[in-house]
Design a protein around this motif. Sequence first.
Motif, PDB file in Angstrom:
ATOM      1  N   THR A  17     -33.223  45.683  52.484  1.00 10.36           N
ATOM      2  CA  THR A  17     -33.874  46.686  53.318  1.00 10.36           C
ATOM      3  C   THR A  17     -33.278  46.824  54.718  1.00 10.36           C
ATOM      4  OG1 THR A  17     -35.931  46.307  52.089  1.00 10.36           O
ATOM      5  CG2 THR A  17     -36.107  47.486  54.173  1.00 10.36           C
ATOM      6  N   PRO A  18     -32.891  45.730  55.407  1.00 13.43           N
ATOM      7  CA  PRO A  18     -32.311  45.893  56.750  1.00 13.43           C
ATOM      8  C   PRO A  18     -31.028  46.737  56.766  1.00 13.43           C
ATOM      9  CG  PRO A  18     -33.022  43.629  56.432  1.00 13.43           C
ATOM     10  CD  PRO A  18     -33.135  44.297  55.098  1.00 13.43           C
ATOM     11  N   LEU A  19     -30.344  46.834  55.634  1.00 16.69           N
ATOM     12  CA  LEU A  19     -29.118  47.631  55.572  1.00 16.69           C
ATOM     13  C   LEU A  19     -29.363  49.017  54.967  1.00 16.69           C
ATOM     14  CD1 LEU A  19     -26.416  45.009  54.478  1.00 16.69           C
ATOM     15  CD2 LEU A  19     -27.047  45.761  56.782  1.00 16.69           C
ATOM     16  N   CYS A  20     -30.600  49.446  54.949  1.00 20.41           N
ATOM     17  CA  CYS A  20     -30.928  50.754  54.370  1.00 20.41           C
ATOM     18  C   CYS A  20     -31.328  51.740  55.462  1.00 20.41           C
ATOM     19  CB  CYS A  20     -32.084  50.631  53.368  1.00 20.41           C
ATOM     20  SG  CYS A  20     -31.672  49.705  51.876  1.00 20.41           S
ATOM     21  N   GLN A  21     -30.601  52.848  55.558  1.00 19.61           N
ATOM     22  CA  GLN A  21     -31.041  53.941  56.427  1.00 19.61           C
ATOM     23  C   GLN A  21     -32.133  54.759  55.751  1.00 19.61           C
ATOM     24  OE1 GLN A  21     -27.331  55.966  57.254  1.00 19.61           O
ATOM     25  NE2 GLN A  21     -27.263  55.098  59.332  1.00 19.61           N
ATOM     26  N   PHE A  22     -32.186  54.679  54.434  1.00 17.52           N
ATOM     27  CA  PHE A  22     -33.264  55.316  53.681  1.00 17.52           C
ATOM     28  C   PHE A  22     -33.590  54.407  52.503  1.00 17.52           C
ATOM     29  CE2 PHE A  22     -29.509  56.601  51.396  1.00 17.52           C
ATOM     30  CZ  PHE A  22     -29.901  56.667  50.068  1.00 17.52           C
ATOM     31  N   ILE A  23     -34.757  54.561  51.953  1.00 18.67           N
ATOM     32  CA  ILE A  23     -35.143  53.810  50.767  1.00 18.67           C
ATOM     33  C   ILE A  23     -35.600  54.791  49.704  1.00 18.67           C
ATOM     34  CG2 ILE A  23     -35.741  51.674  51.961  1.00 18.67           C
ATOM     35  CD1 ILE A  23     -38.626  52.535  51.968  1.00 18.67           C
ATOM     36  N   THR A  24     -35.444  54.416  48.450  1.00 17.06           N
ATOM     37  CA  THR A  24     -35.888  55.287  47.362  1.00 17.06           C
ATOM     38  C   THR A  24     -37.335  54.952  47.013  1.00 17.06           C
ATOM     39  OG1 THR A  24     -34.946  53.735  45.771  1.00 17.06           O
ATOM     40  CG2 THR A  24     -33.614  55.631  46.390  1.00 17.06           C
ATOM     41  N   PRO A  25     -38.194  55.942  46.960  1.00 14.20           N
ATOM     42  CA  PRO A  25     -39.607  55.687  46.667  1.00 14.20           C
ATOM     43  C   PRO A  25     -39.823  55.499  45.172  1.00 14.20           C
ATOM     44  CG  PRO A  25     -39.245  58.018  46.919  1.00 14.20           C
ATOM     45  CD  PRO A  25     -37.913  57.366  47.182  1.00 14.20           C
ATOM     46  N   SER A  26     -41.029  55.112  44.826  1.00 15.62           N
ATOM     47  CA  SER A  26     -41.463  55.154  43.434  1.00 15.62           C
ATOM     48  C   SER A  26     -41.864  56.595  43.128  1.00 15.62           C
ATOM     49  CB  SER A  26     -42.647  54.213  43.223  1.00 15.62           C
ATOM     50  OG  SER A  26     -43.005  54.167  41.862  1.00 15.62           O
ATOM     51  N   ILE A  27     -41.385  57.122  42.010  1.00 17.08           N
ATOM     52  CA  ILE A  27     -41.491  58.560  41.752  1.00 17.08           C
ATOM     53  C   ILE A  27     -42.314  58.837  40.498  1.00 17.08           C
ATOM     54  CG2 ILE A  27     -40.169  60.646  41.166  1.00 17.08           C
ATOM     55  CD1 ILE A  27     -37.844  59.446  42.766  1.00 17.08           C
ATOM     56  N   VAL A  28     -43.214  59.795  40.619  1.00 16.84           N
ATOM     57  CA  VAL A  28     -43.892  60.383  39.468  1.00 16.84           C
ATOM     58  C   VAL A  28     -43.280  61.762  39.297  1.00 16.84           C
ATOM     59  CG1 VAL A  28     -46.076  61.139  38.474  1.00 16.84           C
ATOM     60  CG2 VAL A  28     -46.012  59.103  39.929  1.00 16.84           C
ATOM     61  N   ASP A  29     -42.501  61.936  38.245  1.00 13.15           N
ATOM     62  CA  ASP A  29     -41.696  63.152  38.075  1.00 13.15           C
ATOM     63  C   ASP A  29     -42.365  64.107  37.098  1.00 13.15           C
ATOM     64  OD1 ASP A  29     -39.779  65.073  37.942  1.00 13.15           O
ATOM     65  OD2 ASP A  29     -38.258  63.842  36.974  1.00 13.15           O
TER      66      ASP A  29
END
Length: 462
Positions: free
Chosen positions: A106-118
């Motif tokens: 996480t410290p090296l993430c400018q963004f994170i991917t969420p959990s998705i309901v598609d």
Amino acid sequence: MQYFPIFLDTTNLSCLVVGAGEVAARKVELLLKSKANITVVAPWACDTVQGLASENKITFHEKSYQESDLDNIQMVFVATNNSETNIQVHAHATAKKILVNVVDNTPLCQFITPSIVDRSPITIAISSGGVAPVLLRYLRQKLETVIPHKVSLLGQFSEKFRELVKQKLGTVTQRRYFWEDVLDGDIAENIYQGKVEQAEQKFLEKLENPDAELTQGEVYLVGAGPGDPELLTFKALRLMQKADVVVYDRLVSPEILEMVRRDAEKIYVGKAKSDHAVPQEQINDLLARKALEGNRVVRLKGGDPFIFGRGGEEIETLIDQGVNFQVVPAITAASGAASYCGIPLTHRDHSKSVVFATGHLKDNSINLNWQGLAQQDQTIVFYMGLTGLPIICEKLVEHGLSSDTPAAMVQSATTPRQKVVTGTLSNIQKIAEEAGIRPPTLIIVGSVVSLHKKLNWYDEAK
């Protein structure tokens, strides 16, 4: 809020994935749901990535990462097992103002991917900021259960008519009220059923006269299953929670009845031995009348509506009176009872077939094809057979089954009140009387009953 939630337009997005193991493959598969152009760089690739490359779904460069791989890239996922490479890619991407995500760091993430309901075009994304992934999965599971799978069709329908509604209705408030009525009414149900033309006709009529009230409702014949509320289908729960009127019978457990809409009118029409609270013909007419008054009516039936549930008779009346309806199947009582007491209805070593029969007495007799029922290597399940148990045992033995054939009685199956007794055709009646077995009860006859003690998982789980 450390992470600001946004949805990126991926139409012309070029995305680089550094790494080609299974972790990287999961990110690639997620990206493939978008319109992004995907390039993967790694000195080797797992079977999943190789397969996607061979199908020309991605571009794969079988080599070590170089800074030049970031040319013309707008987003980067880093998923290698080499921490030095991960840090290096992060540094290069950050210097070039490219969005970068280093998986599981996480410290090296400018963004994170969420959990998705598609449910495209409907997409729901939730995030814990990387601090509670297990909780996130739990919340996603909850959302999956309450959001209809076919809500995507509703999203497409809304997109199609959005501009027309804006032209017809001048204010935001008017449009909001209009769409709320559409999304919570019969038009939405027609779309869920795939009746798009019918939905469009109703929609256009309502748009021309948005204040008009619909004069006819609909009936939903909903199977409540064997008793455990967790065995309800998603569709059953959704319709139960939007019903204006709920007509329910004696076999619907209190736990399931608690799940209907709080302010719904509840009408009991249960039947017990020699006590039909409401005759079937009156139930049929009641359903039609309530729907014709404009109500959404749920006919909540224990088990499955079409297995000894008289659902066919009810919808015949609805058809005759021009009432729209849906049928929602459920786990039938036989399947639920057998599963929760460790008696498989079929088994390679015990039973090659299963048959359902009614044990309901009429004129102190049970008129069944006893010769067809009394077959070796067959499981027989009797519904409503408690009163007729002596006749059932007598007739099966008379027509060829051994008096030592195993038999079980299952009371209040799948609920905390479940009670199971086993014996044989010669003694099951005495055992049931001594145990105080009461309705609702199913009778299971056949060699598979001998597996009960070994496979009885539910009692052990209490």
